[in-house]
Design an enzyme around this catalytic site. Structure first.
Site, PDB file in Angstrom:
ATOM      1  N   THR A   1       1.860   5.230  12.518  1.00 24.40           N
ATOM      2  CA  THR A   1       1.824   6.365  13.456  1.00 24.40           C
ATOM      3  C   THR A   1       0.822   6.048  14.568  1.00 24.40           C
ATOM      4  OG1 THR A   1       0.151   7.429  12.077  1.00 24.40           O
ATOM      5  CG2 THR A   1       2.416   8.185  11.786  1.00 24.40           C
TER       6      THR A   1
ATOM      7  N   GLY B   1       5.752   1.206   8.241  1.00 21.51           N
ATOM      8  CA  GLY B   1       5.737   2.148   9.353  1.00 21.51           C
ATOM      9  C   GLY B   1       4.309   2.477   9.748  1.00 21.51           C
TER      10      GLY B   1
ATOM     11  N   ARG C   1       0.854  -1.206   0.000  1.00 18.22           N
ATOM     12  CA  ARG C   1       0.000   0.000   0.000  1.00 18.22           C
ATOM     13  C   ARG C   1       0.874   1.234   0.000  1.00 18.22           C
ATOM     14  NH1 ARG C   1      -2.999   1.434   4.203  1.00 18.22           N
ATOM     15  NH2 ARG C   1      -2.214   0.012   5.801  1.00 18.22           N
ATOM     16  N   GLY C   2       0.292   2.366  -0.397  1.00 20.15           N
ATOM     17  CA  GLY C   2       0.920   3.667  -0.232  1.00 20.15           C
ATOM     18  C   GLY C   2       2.289   3.770  -0.900  1.00 20.15           C
TER      19      GLY C   2
ATOM     20  N   TYR D   1       7.013   8.749  17.015  1.00 20.71           N
ATOM     21  CA  TYR D   1       7.328   8.612  15.584  1.00 20.71           C
ATOM     22  C   TYR D   1       8.623   9.360  15.232  1.00 20.71           C
ATOM     23  CZ  TYR D   1       6.304   8.797  10.503  1.00 20.71           C
ATOM     24  OH  TYR D   1       6.356   8.697   9.127  1.00 20.71           O
TER      25      TYR D   1
ATOM     26  N   GLN E   1       4.113  13.733  18.047  1.00 17.16           N
ATOM     27  CA  GLN E   1       4.822  12.590  17.456  1.00 17.16           C
ATOM     28  C   GLN E   1       6.155  12.307  18.145  1.00 17.16           C
ATOM     29  OE1 GLN E   1       4.996  13.185  13.105  1.00 17.16           O
ATOM     30  NE2 GLN E   1       3.249  11.785  12.970  1.00 17.16           N
TER      31      GLN E   1
ATOM     32  N   ASP F   1      -0.292   8.855  16.968  1.00 15.92           N
ATOM     33  CA  ASP F   1      -0.025  10.221  17.409  1.00 15.92           C
ATOM     34  C   ASP F   1      -0.763  10.598  18.696  1.00 15.92           C
ATOM     35  OD1 ASP F   1       1.376  10.325  15.049  1.00 15.92           O
ATOM     36  OD2 ASP F   1       0.066  11.764  14.052  1.00 15.92           O
TER      37      ASP F   1
HETATM   38  P1  NDP Z   1       0.552   3.321   4.707  1.00 16.19           P
HETATM   39  O1  NDP Z   1      -0.141   3.388   6.014  1.00 16.19           O
HETATM   40  O2  NDP Z   1      -0.167   3.792   3.482  1.00 16.19           O
HETATM   41  O3  NDP Z   1       1.087   1.812   4.448  1.00 16.19           O
HETATM   42  C1  NDP Z   1       1.819   1.193   5.448  1.00 16.19           C
HETATM   43  C2  NDP Z   1       2.317  -0.156   4.989  1.00 16.19           C
HETATM   44  O4  NDP Z   1       3.107  -0.713   6.058  1.00 16.19           O
HETATM   45  C3  NDP Z   1       1.215  -1.148   4.700  1.00 16.19           C
HETATM   46  O5  NDP Z   1       1.595  -2.014   3.649  1.00 16.19           O
HETATM   47  C4  NDP Z   1       1.122  -1.933   6.009  1.00 16.19           C
HETATM   48  O6  NDP Z   1       0.597  -3.255   5.880  1.00 16.19           O
HETATM   49  C5  NDP Z   1       2.585  -1.988   6.397  1.00 16.19           C
HETATM   50  N1  NDP Z   1       2.771  -2.295   7.812  1.00 16.19           N
HETATM   51  C6  NDP Z   1       2.294  -1.620   8.880  1.00 16.19           C
HETATM   52  N2  NDP Z   1       2.664  -2.223  10.015  1.00 16.19           N
HETATM   53  C7  NDP Z   1       3.377  -3.320   9.659  1.00 16.19           C
HETATM   54  C8  NDP Z   1       4.014  -4.363  10.378  1.00 16.19           C
HETATM   55  N3  NDP Z   1       4.009  -4.413  11.710  1.00 16.19           N
HETATM   56  N4  NDP Z   1       4.661  -5.337   9.674  1.00 16.19           N
HETATM   57  C9  NDP Z   1       4.677  -5.312   8.328  1.00 16.19           C
HETATM   58  N5  NDP Z   1       4.102  -4.341   7.585  1.00 16.19           N
HETATM   59  C10 NDP Z   1       3.437  -3.366   8.254  1.00 16.19           C
HETATM   60  O7  NDP Z   1       1.898   4.138   4.923  1.00 16.19           O
HETATM   61  P2  NDP Z   1       2.705   5.095   3.903  1.00 16.19           P
HETATM   62  O8  NDP Z   1       2.807   4.455   2.591  1.00 16.19           O
HETATM   63  O9  NDP Z   1       2.161   6.469   4.006  1.00 16.19           O
HETATM   64  O10 NDP Z   1       4.139   5.110   4.624  1.00 16.19           O
HETATM   65  C11 NDP Z   1       5.195   4.266   4.243  1.00 16.19           C
HETATM   66  C12 NDP Z   1       6.443   4.694   4.996  1.00 16.19           C
HETATM   67  O11 NDP Z   1       6.744   6.041   4.687  1.00 16.19           O
HETATM   68  C13 NDP Z   1       6.294   4.614   6.518  1.00 16.19           C
HETATM   69  O12 NDP Z   1       7.495   4.182   7.096  1.00 16.19           O
HETATM   70  C14 NDP Z   1       6.014   6.051   6.894  1.00 16.19           C
HETATM   71  O13 NDP Z   1       6.382   6.325   8.220  1.00 16.19           O
HETATM   72  C15 NDP Z   1       6.873   6.786   5.884  1.00 16.19           C
HETATM   73  N6  NDP Z   1       6.466   8.165   5.667  1.00 16.19           N
HETATM   74  C16 NDP Z   1       5.222   8.456   5.176  1.00 16.19           C
HETATM   75  C17 NDP Z   1       4.861   9.757   4.977  1.00 16.19           C
HETATM   76  C18 NDP Z   1       3.524  10.151   4.424  1.00 16.19           C
HETATM   77  O14 NDP Z   1       3.241  11.356   4.381  1.00 16.19           O
HETATM   78  N7  NDP Z   1       2.695   9.243   3.957  1.00 16.19           N
HETATM   79  C19 NDP Z   1       5.779  10.874   5.308  1.00 16.19           C
HETATM   80  C20 NDP Z   1       7.069  10.445   5.772  1.00 16.19           C
HETATM   81  C21 NDP Z   1       7.392   9.127   5.959  1.00 16.19           C
HETATM   82  P3  NDP Z   1      -1.002  -3.504   5.938  1.00 16.19           P
HETATM   83  O15 NDP Z   1      -1.546  -3.081   4.605  1.00 16.19           O
HETATM   84  O16 NDP Z   1      -1.108  -4.964   6.180  1.00 16.19           O
HETATM   85  O17 NDP Z   1      -1.535  -2.662   7.046  1.00 16.19           O
END
Ligand code: NDP
Length: 240
Positions: free
Chosen positions: A86, A84, A12-13, A147, A144, A88
């Site tokens: 959050t 990752g 995702r994302g 975080y 945060q 918060d």
């Molecule tokens: P999303 O919430 O959109 O996606 C998070 C992803 O991480 C999902 O695939 C989720 O899996 C997976 N995940 C969460 N917890 C675990 C776990 N314990 N073990 C394995 N996988 C896990 O996040 P983003 O795409 O927005 O963020 C991606 C990274 O970028 C993160 O590290 C975030 O901190 C960092 N980031 C994001 C920013 C933003 O503005 N979006 C800004 C700065 C940094 P599942 O689908 O199963 O939940």
């Protein structure tokens, strides 16, 4: 043979965009996720990318998952620590559980996954590790402390790992995204989002693909002389 890349939170994302970009560049990608089976299945059906579920905060699960991938597919060449979360809350309200969960997944998750792949990368003389930090790990953010501490920790972790891997052909770098349009931002109220965007000099949120392009570069052969660095991709929001 294709290089093998593991992307945590790769369904995702930002992680989804990274998985797609590395696949587009000819890597064999395995995308990890934490619990959202439906999203992972939809992603895999759409892209043909293999998905595997485990918790990056669980040390033994990470070791087991990487060993299984190496048995099934071959040695892992590229490790992208993107997963990752959050949780918060201001310092006044933050619980120990909120602190602990974010540190466990966002920071210890990077250690767990690097621990699983670094020895074999070192032995083979080639490896790329990219850890996803955050602009809020660089500059801090109200609500945060958990975080920001985890993401700031990633930057120190990355530099030390880079020093240890350098003479073995293993690079370690961090990417520090600014605010990127993904589900992670969905809990931020619209009026707060407007204030955040007003602080971004380019005047908009980033797109996941803009982070993926940076990861693609850092994991390529072209980046052999880049190690221990942090690539900030944030629309100018935070500059050193
Ligand atoms: P999303 O919430 O959109 O996606 C998070 C992803 O991480 C999902 O695939 C989720 O899996 C997976 N995940 C969460 N917890 C675990 C776990 N314990 N073990 C394995 N996988 C896990 O996040 P983003 O795409 O927005 O963020 C991606 C990274 O970028 C993160 O590290 C975030 O901190 C960092 N980031 C994001 C920013 C933003 O503005 N979006 C800004 C700065 C940094 P599942 O689908 O199963 O939940």
């Amino acid at each position: 043979m294709s290089r093998i890349a593991v992307v945590t939170g790769g369904t995702r994302g930002i992680g989804e965009a990274i998985s797609l970009k590395l696949q587009e560049k000819g890597r064999r990608v395995i995308a990890n996720y934490g619990g959202n089976d439906a999203a992972a299945k939809a992603f895999s059906d759409r892209t043909g990318i293999e998905v595997r579920r485990w918790d990056v905060g669980d040390h033994n699960a990470c070791l087991d998952a990487c060993a299984a991938i190496e048995d099934d597919c071959g040695p892992i060449d590229i490790m992208v620590n993107n997963a990752g979360i959050t949780r918060d809350a201001t310092m006044m309200r933050m619980t120990f559980e909120q602190w602990d969960e974010v540190i466990r997944i966002d920071l210890t998750g990077c250690f767990n996954m690097a621990k699983a792949v670094f020895p074999n990368m070192r032995t083979r003389g080639w490896g790329r590790i990219v850890n996803v930090g955050s602009v809020n790990g660089q500059g801090g953010q109200i609500g945060q402390v958990n975080y920001a501490a985890a993401k700031s920790g990633i930057h120190g972790f990355t530099k030390s790992l880079a020093m240890e891997g350098a003479k073995y052909g293993v690079t370690a770098n961090a990417i520090a995204p600014g605010y990127i349009a993904t589900d992670m931002l969905s809990s931020i109220p619209e009026n707060v989002m407007e204030k955040i965007v007003a602080q971004i000099p380019v005047g908009r949120l980033g797109q996941p693909d803009e982070i993926a392009r940076g990861v693609e570069f850092l994991t390529s052969d072209n980046a052999a002389f880049v190690t221990g660095s942090t690539l900030s991709i944030n629309g100018g929001q935070h500059m050193y």
